[in-house]
Motif scaffolding. Sequence first.
Motif, PDB file in Angstrom:
ATOM      1  N   GLU A 158     -15.492  12.757   4.616  1.00 10.40           N
ATOM      2  CA  GLU A 158     -16.513  14.192   4.801  1.00 10.40           C
ATOM      3  C   GLU A 158     -17.545  14.191   4.063  1.00 10.40           C
ATOM      4  O   GLU A 158     -18.477  12.829   3.355  1.00 10.40           O
ATOM      5  CB  GLU A 158     -15.609  14.737   2.760  1.00 10.40           C
ATOM      6  CG  GLU A 158     -14.134  14.863   3.200  1.00 10.40           C
ATOM      7  CD  GLU A 158     -13.443  16.363   4.583  1.00 10.40           C
ATOM      8  OE1 GLU A 158     -14.918  16.933   5.337  1.00 10.40           O
ATOM      9  OE2 GLU A 158     -12.029  16.616   5.158  1.00 10.40           O
TER      10      GLU A 158
ATOM     11  N   LYS B  78     -24.965  18.543  -1.340  1.00  9.34           N
ATOM     12  CA  LYS B  78     -25.890  19.868  -1.147  1.00  9.34           C
ATOM     13  C   LYS B  78     -27.337  20.259  -0.877  1.00  9.34           C
ATOM     14  O   LYS B  78     -27.129  20.949   0.203  1.00  9.34           O
ATOM     15  CB  LYS B  78     -25.432  20.448  -2.754  1.00  9.34           C
ATOM     16  CG  LYS B  78     -26.125  22.431  -2.388  1.00  9.34           C
ATOM     17  CD  LYS B  78     -24.993  22.639  -4.095  1.00  9.34           C
ATOM     18  CE  LYS B  78     -25.570  24.290  -4.163  1.00  9.34           C
ATOM     19  NZ  LYS B  78     -26.037  24.563  -5.575  1.00  9.34           N
TER      20      LYS B  78
ATOM     21  N   ARG C  14     -11.216  21.652  -5.171  1.00  7.59           N
ATOM     22  CA  ARG C  14     -10.546  22.494  -6.178  1.00  7.59           C
ATOM     23  C   ARG C  14      -9.248  22.851  -5.809  1.00  7.59           C
ATOM     24  O   ARG C  14      -8.696  22.519  -7.105  1.00  7.59           O
ATOM     25  CB  ARG C  14     -11.870  23.895  -6.409  1.00  7.59           C
ATOM     26  CG  ARG C  14     -13.079  23.887  -6.999  1.00  7.59           C
ATOM     27  CD  ARG C  14     -13.724  25.925  -6.769  1.00  7.59           C
ATOM     28  NE  ARG C  14     -15.120  25.239  -6.930  1.00  7.59           N
ATOM     29  CZ  ARG C  14     -16.035  25.533  -7.005  1.00  7.59           C
ATOM     30  NH1 ARG C  14     -16.093  26.408  -6.012  1.00  7.59           N
ATOM     31  NH2 ARG C  14     -17.036  25.600  -7.537  1.00  7.59           N
TER      32      ARG C  14
ATOM     33  N   VAL D 177     -16.543  20.796  -2.244  1.00  5.16           N
ATOM     34  CA  VAL D 177     -15.784  21.530  -3.073  1.00  5.16           C
ATOM     35  C   VAL D 177     -14.982  21.927  -3.209  1.00  5.16           C
ATOM     36  O   VAL D 177     -13.926  22.167  -3.872  1.00  5.16           O
ATOM     37  CB  VAL D 177     -16.937  23.353  -3.551  1.00  5.16           C
ATOM     38  CG1 VAL D 177     -16.583  23.734  -4.846  1.00  5.16           C
ATOM     39  CG2 VAL D 177     -18.271  21.331  -3.958  1.00  5.16           C
ATOM     40  N   TYR D 178     -14.442  22.728  -1.639  1.00  8.11           N
ATOM     41  CA  TYR D 178     -12.773  23.737  -1.689  1.00  8.11           C
ATOM     42  C   TYR D 178     -12.024  22.471  -1.990  1.00  8.11           C
ATOM     43  O   TYR D 178     -10.736  22.681  -1.943  1.00  8.11           O
ATOM     44  CB  TYR D 178     -12.946  24.062   0.014  1.00  8.11           C
ATOM     45  CG  TYR D 178     -12.440  24.737   0.196  1.00  8.11           C
ATOM     46  CD1 TYR D 178     -10.932  26.552  -0.357  1.00  8.11           C
ATOM     47  CD2 TYR D 178     -11.240  23.728   0.637  1.00  8.11           C
ATOM     48  CE1 TYR D 178      -9.902  26.398  -0.022  1.00  8.11           C
ATOM     49  CE2 TYR D 178      -9.498  23.854   1.429  1.00  8.11           C
ATOM     50  CZ  TYR D 178      -9.009  25.377   1.430  1.00  8.11           C
ATOM     51  OH  TYR D 178      -7.673  26.165   1.448  1.00  8.11           O
TER      52      TYR D 178
ATOM     53  N   GLN E 114     -19.366  17.200   3.886  1.00  8.55           N
ATOM     54  CA  GLN E 114     -20.890  18.786   3.848  1.00  8.55           C
ATOM     55  C   GLN E 114     -19.651  19.143   2.745  1.00  8.55           C
ATOM     56  O   GLN E 114     -18.646  19.165   1.941  1.00  8.55           O
ATOM     57  CB  GLN E 114     -19.243  19.740   4.706  1.00  8.55           C
ATOM     58  CG  GLN E 114     -20.246  19.458   6.614  1.00  8.55           C
ATOM     59  CD  GLN E 114     -19.468  19.873   7.229  1.00  8.55           C
ATOM     60  OE1 GLN E 114     -17.975  19.890   6.874  1.00  8.55           O
ATOM     61  NE2 GLN E 114     -20.174  20.664   8.421  1.00  8.55           N
ATOM     62  N   TYR E 115     -20.750  19.829   1.816  1.00  6.49           N
ATOM     63  CA  TYR E 115     -20.629  20.374   0.150  1.00  6.49           C
ATOM     64  C   TYR E 115     -19.986  21.554   0.099  1.00  6.49           C
ATOM     65  O   TYR E 115     -18.804  20.974  -0.462  1.00  6.49           O
ATOM     66  CB  TYR E 115     -22.524  20.979   0.320  1.00  6.49           C
ATOM     67  CG  TYR E 115     -22.518  21.451  -1.194  1.00  6.49           C
ATOM     68  CD1 TYR E 115     -21.836  20.764  -2.854  1.00  6.49           C
ATOM     69  CD2 TYR E 115     -22.300  22.738  -1.382  1.00  6.49           C
ATOM     70  CE1 TYR E 115     -21.734  21.287  -3.679  1.00  6.49           C
ATOM     71  CE2 TYR E 115     -22.060  23.759  -3.183  1.00  6.49           C
ATOM     72  CZ  TYR E 115     -21.912  22.555  -3.941  1.00  6.49           C
ATOM     73  OH  TYR E 115     -21.516  22.947  -4.903  1.00  6.49           O
ATOM     74  N   GLU E 116     -20.530  22.406   1.076  1.00  8.73           N
ATOM     75  CA  GLU E 116     -19.110  23.646   0.769  1.00  8.73           C
ATOM     76  C   GLU E 116     -17.195  23.043   1.172  1.00  8.73           C
ATOM     77  O   GLU E 116     -16.310  23.321   0.600  1.00  8.73           O
ATOM     78  CB  GLU E 116     -19.161  24.571   1.482  1.00  8.73           C
ATOM     79  CG  GLU E 116     -20.381  25.614   1.373  1.00  8.73           C
ATOM     80  CD  GLU E 116     -21.451  24.566   2.008  1.00  8.73           C
ATOM     81  OE1 GLU E 116     -21.371  23.191   3.119  1.00  8.73           O
ATOM     82  OE2 GLU E 116     -22.786  24.876   1.620  1.00  8.73           O
ATOM     83  N   LYS E 117     -17.202  22.193   2.067  1.00 10.19           N
ATOM     84  CA  LYS E 117     -16.002  21.463   2.139  1.00 10.19           C
ATOM     85  C   LYS E 117     -15.265  20.587   1.196  1.00 10.19           C
ATOM     86  O   LYS E 117     -13.982  20.611   0.450  1.00 10.19           O
ATOM     87  CB  LYS E 117     -16.074  20.727   3.649  1.00 10.19           C
ATOM     88  CG  LYS E 117     -14.045  20.314   4.078  1.00 10.19           C
ATOM     89  CD  LYS E 117     -14.425  20.085   6.179  1.00 10.19           C
ATOM     90  CE  LYS E 117     -13.171  19.315   5.889  1.00 10.19           C
ATOM     91  NZ  LYS E 117     -13.019  18.778   7.297  1.00 10.19           N
TER      92      LYS E 117
END
Length: 234
Positions: free
Chosen positions: A163, A191, A174, A170-171, A165-168
């Motif tokens: 992986e 990011k 969490r 973080v998702y 990509q930042y958004e992925k």
Amino acid sequence: QSMILHKQLLVAAGYEKIFVLSPNVRIERRDRARTGRHAYEFTQLDFEVRGAKREDIFRLVEGVLVELVEHLEDCCARTLEELGVSIEKPRTPFRVYRRAELEEKYGSDWEVRASLESREPFWVTDIPREFYDYEDFETGEWRNYDLILPGGYGEVLSGAEREWQYEKLVYKMRRDGVPLSAFKQYLELAKEGVLVPSAGAGIGVERLVLWLTGRSHIAEVQPFPRVPGMVAPF
């Protein structure tokens, strides 16, 4: 800290292909002394390839193992004979199984049972794992892999597409209950768009030697064994 994150940063810095012999320390349960494959301290050959896919790593590793066996047959025939070992050159490409199908066939101890029944190394894919292994949200597939040795020797390599990509990231962290604060700098680089697609793996050197030499316990291929449940006098 995982070597995986360090490798991601190296390929992001511009290195196309990297490898490193990495010493590892891992806490193991005492009962794992009986497996013959687990050790507190071991060496791993870690590598990463920028822009690579899972299948690229398959072909790379398969080629290395075949060449390794050929080299040992050429240079070490007498030693192998003294050890009573006859190495059969693996046929390529190795077979590929999804973890779910092996669990359905063999149950929770699928790794040991499938390894015992196999005469050739084989790949296992789609293994739910840590947040940095690539997960395809559309298909639900994890683009990762383990290499299993035959004859009960089990897993010798673990790897994945990564992986980046930042958004992925973080998702997934969490979702899996991973504290973001523990990976603050790593996430900051993600990011900023520093991370790039890559794939790689780590090969357990002692486990590989264990299989190649036909030994029964990992302590036989370590000069100073650090085996669960055993304390050396020095």
